[in-house]
Design a protein around this motif. Structure first.
Motif, mmCIF file in Angstrom:
data_model
loop_
_atom_site.group_PDB
_atom_site.id
_atom_site.type_symbol
_atom_site.label_atom_id
_atom_site.label_comp_id
_atom_site.label_asym_id
_atom_site.label_seq_id
_atom_site.Cartn_x
_atom_site.Cartn_y
_atom_site.Cartn_z
ATOM 1 N N ASP A 178 0.827 -1.210 0.000
ATOM 2 C CA ASP A 178 0.000 0.000 0.000
ATOM 3 C C ASP A 178 0.861 1.260 0.000
ATOM 4 N N ILE A 179 1.907 1.267 0.823
ATOM 5 C CA ILE A 179 2.741 2.464 0.987
ATOM 6 C C ILE A 179 3.592 2.725 -0.253
ATOM 7 N N SER A 180 4.134 1.661 -0.861
ATOM 8 C CA SER A 180 5.066 1.841 -1.977
ATOM 9 C C SER A 180 4.372 2.275 -3.259
ATOM 10 N N GLN A 181 3.079 1.978 -3.385
ATOM 11 C CA GLN A 181 2.296 2.412 -4.550
ATOM 12 C C GLN A 181 2.966 2.040 -5.881
ATOM 13 N N GLY A 182 3.521 0.840 -5.934
ATOM 14 C CA GLY A 182 4.099 0.348 -7.173
ATOM 15 C C GLY A 182 5.549 0.717 -7.413
ATOM 16 N N ALA A 183 6.154 1.531 -6.537
ATOM 17 C CA ALA A 183 7.578 1.862 -6.674
ATOM 18 C C ALA A 183 8.416 0.612 -6.381
ATOM 19 N N PRO A 184 9.602 0.474 -7.016
ATOM 20 C CA PRO A 184 10.410 -0.733 -6.794
ATOM 21 C C PRO A 184 10.944 -0.815 -5.365
ATOM 22 N N VAL A 185 10.934 -2.021 -4.819
ATOM 23 C CA VAL A 185 11.419 -2.278 -3.459
ATOM 24 C C VAL A 185 12.166 -3.604 -3.480
ATOM 25 N N THR A 186 13.291 -3.655 -2.749
ATOM 26 C CA THR A 186 13.987 -4.924 -2.531
ATOM 27 C C THR A 186 13.931 -5.245 -1.039
ATOM 28 N N ILE A 187 13.293 -6.343 -0.706
ATOM 29 C CA ILE A 187 13.261 -6.814 0.674
ATOM 30 C C ILE A 187 14.484 -7.696 0.892
ATOM 31 N N THR B 186 16.322 -9.867 3.853
ATOM 32 C CA THR B 186 16.088 -10.356 5.204
ATOM 33 C C THR B 186 16.938 -11.591 5.476
ATOM 34 N N ALA B 187 17.233 -11.809 6.740
ATOM 35 C CA ALA B 187 17.902 -13.035 7.174
ATOM 36 C C ALA B 187 16.885 -13.889 7.910
ATOM 37 N N THR B 188 17.035 -15.193 7.829
ATOM 38 C CA THR B 188 16.099 -16.066 8.539
ATOM 39 C C THR B 188 16.841 -17.198 9.237
ATOM 40 N N SER B 189 16.336 -17.540 10.422
ATOM 41 C CA SER B 189 16.807 -18.748 11.101
ATOM 42 C C SER B 189 15.782 -19.853 10.945
ATOM 43 N N GLY B 190 14.801 -19.619 10.063
ATOM 44 C CA GLY B 190 13.816 -20.659 9.780
ATOM 45 C C GLY B 190 12.494 -20.113 9.283
ATOM 46 N N ASP B 191 11.653 -19.642 10.203
ATOM 47 C CA ASP B 191 10.275 -19.334 9.861
ATOM 48 C C ASP B 191 10.081 -17.995 9.156
ATOM 49 N N THR B 192 10.929 -17.010 9.440
ATOM 50 C CA THR B 192 10.778 -15.712 8.780
ATOM 51 C C THR B 192 10.845 -15.860 7.266
ATOM 52 N N GLY B 193 11.777 -16.658 6.795
ATOM 53 C CA GLY B 193 11.963 -16.804 5.355
ATOM 54 C C GLY B 193 10.690 -17.235 4.660
ATOM 55 N N ALA B 194 10.038 -18.264 5.194
ATOM 56 C CA ALA B 194 8.825 -18.767 4.560
ATOM 57 C C ALA B 194 7.697 -17.758 4.640
ATOM 58 N N ALA B 195 7.500 -17.156 5.814
ATOM 59 C CA ALA B 195 6.398 -16.209 5.984
ATOM 60 C C ALA B 195 6.550 -15.015 5.056
ATOM 61 N N VAL B 196 7.757 -14.473 4.977
ATOM 62 C CA VAL B 196 8.004 -13.309 4.126
ATOM 63 C C VAL B 196 7.897 -13.693 2.647
ATOM 64 N N ALA B 197 8.476 -14.819 2.288
ATOM 65 C CA ALA B 197 8.448 -15.252 0.888
ATOM 66 C C ALA B 197 7.018 -15.416 0.396
ATOM 67 N N HIS B 198 6.206 -16.096 1.174
ATOM 68 C CA HIS B 198 4.827 -16.324 0.750
ATOM 69 C C HIS B 198 4.006 -15.039 0.771
ATOM 70 N N VAL C 247 15.055 -10.960 -1.179
ATOM 71 C CA VAL C 247 16.300 -11.722 -1.073
ATOM 72 C C VAL C 247 16.398 -12.234 0.356
ATOM 73 N N ILE C 248 16.492 -13.542 0.509
ATOM 74 C CA ILE C 248 16.514 -14.163 1.831
ATOM 75 C C ILE C 248 17.850 -14.859 2.035
ATOM 76 N N THR D 168 16.768 -16.757 -2.950
ATOM 77 C CA THR D 168 17.249 -17.326 -1.691
ATOM 78 C C THR D 168 18.727 -17.673 -1.775
ATOM 79 N N VAL D 169 19.439 -17.401 -0.676
ATOM 80 C CA VAL D 169 20.891 -17.603 -0.619
ATOM 81 C C VAL D 169 21.237 -18.429 0.611
ATOM 82 N N ALA D 170 21.824 -19.590 0.397
ATOM 83 C CA ALA D 170 22.314 -20.430 1.492
ATOM 84 C C ALA D 170 23.732 -19.973 1.844
ATOM 85 N N VAL D 171 23.874 -19.394 3.021
ATOM 86 C CA VAL D 171 25.134 -18.786 3.441
ATOM 87 C C VAL D 171 25.948 -19.785 4.265
ATOM 88 N N ASP D 172 27.227 -19.867 3.974
ATOM 89 C CA ASP D 172 28.135 -20.734 4.722
ATOM 90 C C ASP D 172 28.499 -20.034 6.035
#
Length: 427
Positions: A118-127, A129-141, A152-153, A177-181
């Motif tokens: 709603d706030i961005s009104q169609g302007a480009p945005v890159t999210i 975020t880092a996840t230890s598990g559940d954030t990644g899925a919730a944000v992605a979906h 980018v997770i 998605t990026v699997a970080v070592d």
């Protein structure tokens, strides 16, 4: 809503600006300076979850959205229940895993997606975020398929459950998605570094979807009221809530609910072996150690990012530090707690088991305990089956992704490498 950067109080913003910005200057969190209690808590508790949430969030956010606008965002976000299950005579579980990705972060992730769209009104945005598990899925979906928003997770390779991983690495499209070592703290450090990088912020229009973002945090306040509303009068009188804690956004939201007037007696900050906060509450010294891998891997965080918000509430007198108890649970006790819950007829997973065990160790005569069930047991199917010795059926959301191809790419825990990868993807 008036929000201040906790590291630079000259940066003061409203809610919408904080949602767009994510993280403030010097990697500072945006937070309130005061919280005004709500009127007539009893009337609120009689409402449905969406209707009550509209009152709570309008009170917190103010007039930056009209009641109709905010109501529509909430109706779009909160489309699933948060039931309280009775586990024992004076023990209950708030089940926060009935959303599309079977975890509590569906509440915050979906509300943030509604707000930012709603706030961005169609302007480009890159999210980012880092996840230890559940954030990644919730944000992605929550953001999957939304035009002009890329996600980018970063996640620690090999340190989250395979089914958790499949929920967000199999979507493709605008979800990268990026699997970080490295561990979660290394992922989170690179996210923070990116927000200090002017080129990244400006050219990729960065935002964060961790509980760093105020929209996610405020959404979580609502389910504490929902839990309280489902309890009878006797259970409400001396209610103790045990929160399985990693990055401490969940506990922060509970303390905001308390400051709004919800009559919770006290909270338990329940952690696994990554016990920075319990040691701090006991000894008064902030001394993070290296992160330890545990069964409750979404809580494998030794430098919790939301703790400065809790500190701010204590320092400003918004909450009393005495209502907080820290409790660290080791691996043997986590497994024991899962078996104890099984004996009571309740199947749980390691994170909720940590919170349950903390309640068992802390609850006093006359108190009622509520622990947060933050994820469906099937998200940790392998460990749950191994510990409990019984097969666990997969809910449809997990069965659908179990055999899908993962689009994740592997990268070292090197900020320069991650930055170049993002520019290659998005420019």
């Amino acid at each position: 809503m008036h929000l201040v950067n906790l590291k630079d109080n000259t940066q003061q913003v409203g809610f919408k600006e904080a949602v767009k910005t994510g993280l403030g200057r010097q990697q500072g969190l945006f937070f309130v300076e005061e919280i005004t209690p709500l009127d007539n808590i009893d009337a609120l508790l009689a409402m449905s979850l969406p209707d009550r949430s509209k009152v709570i969030l309008q009170h917190l956010i103010g007039d930056e959205f009209s009641p109709e606008e905010l109501g529509q965002l909430i109706d779009n976000a909160f489309t699933f229940p948060a039931p309280v299950a009775k586990v024992d005579d004076n023990l209950y579980s708030l089940e926060l895993f009935h959303g599309p990705t079977l975890a509590f972060k569906d509440f915050g992730g979906r509300f943030m997606a509604q707000c930012l769209t709603d706030i961005s009104q169609g302007a480009p945005v890159t999210i980012l975020t880092a996840t230890s598990g559940d954030t990644g899925a919730a944000v992605a979906h929550a953001f999957h398929g939304i035009d002009n928003i890329n996600v980018v997770i970063l996640f620690p390779q090999g340190k989250i459950s395979p089914l958790q991983e499949k929920l967000f690495t199999t979507l493709g499209g605008n979800i990268h998605t990026v699997a970080v070592d490295g561990d979660f703290d290394a992922c989170q450090a690179m996210v923070k570094h990116a927000f200090d990088d002017e080129q990244m912020r400006n050219e990729l229009h960065l935002n964060s979807a961790n509980s760093i973002n105020i929209s996610r945090l405020l959404a979580q306040v609502c389910y504490y009221f929902e839990a309280f509303a489902q309890l009878d009068d006797d259970a409400r009188k001396e209610l103790v809530i045990s929160v399985p804690s990693g990055n401490f956004g969940n506990l922060t939201a509970g303390l905001i609910a308390k400051a709004l007037g919800l009559p919770i007696k006290r909270f338990i900050a329940a952690t696994n072996l990554n016990d920075t906060v319990p040691r701090y509450l006991e000894e008064g010294e902030w001394s993070p150690k290296d992160t330890i891998a545990t069964l409750s891997n979404a809580m494998d965080v030794s430098r919790p990012n939301n703790w400065p918000r809790i500190e701010a509430m204590i320092e400003k007198g918004i909450i009393d530090k005495d209502i907080l108890t820290g409790m660290a649970i080791d691996e043997d006790c986590t497994q024991m707690a899962m078996k104890q819950l099984q004996a009571l007829g309740y199947t749980s997973e390691p994170h909720a088991a940590v919170a349950y065990r903390s309640l068992c160790k802390s609850l006093k005569d006359g108190e009622t305990g509520l622990f947060l069930g933050t994820a469906h047991p099937a998200k940790f199917r392998e460990s749950v089956e191994n510990i409990l010795g019984q097969p666990l059926s997969l809910p449809q959301a997990l069965a659908d992704v179990a055999g899908k191809h993962s689009y994740a790419v592997e990268k070292p825990a090197d900020y320069a490498v991650i930055k170049q990868h993002m520019f290659d993807l998005l420019k």
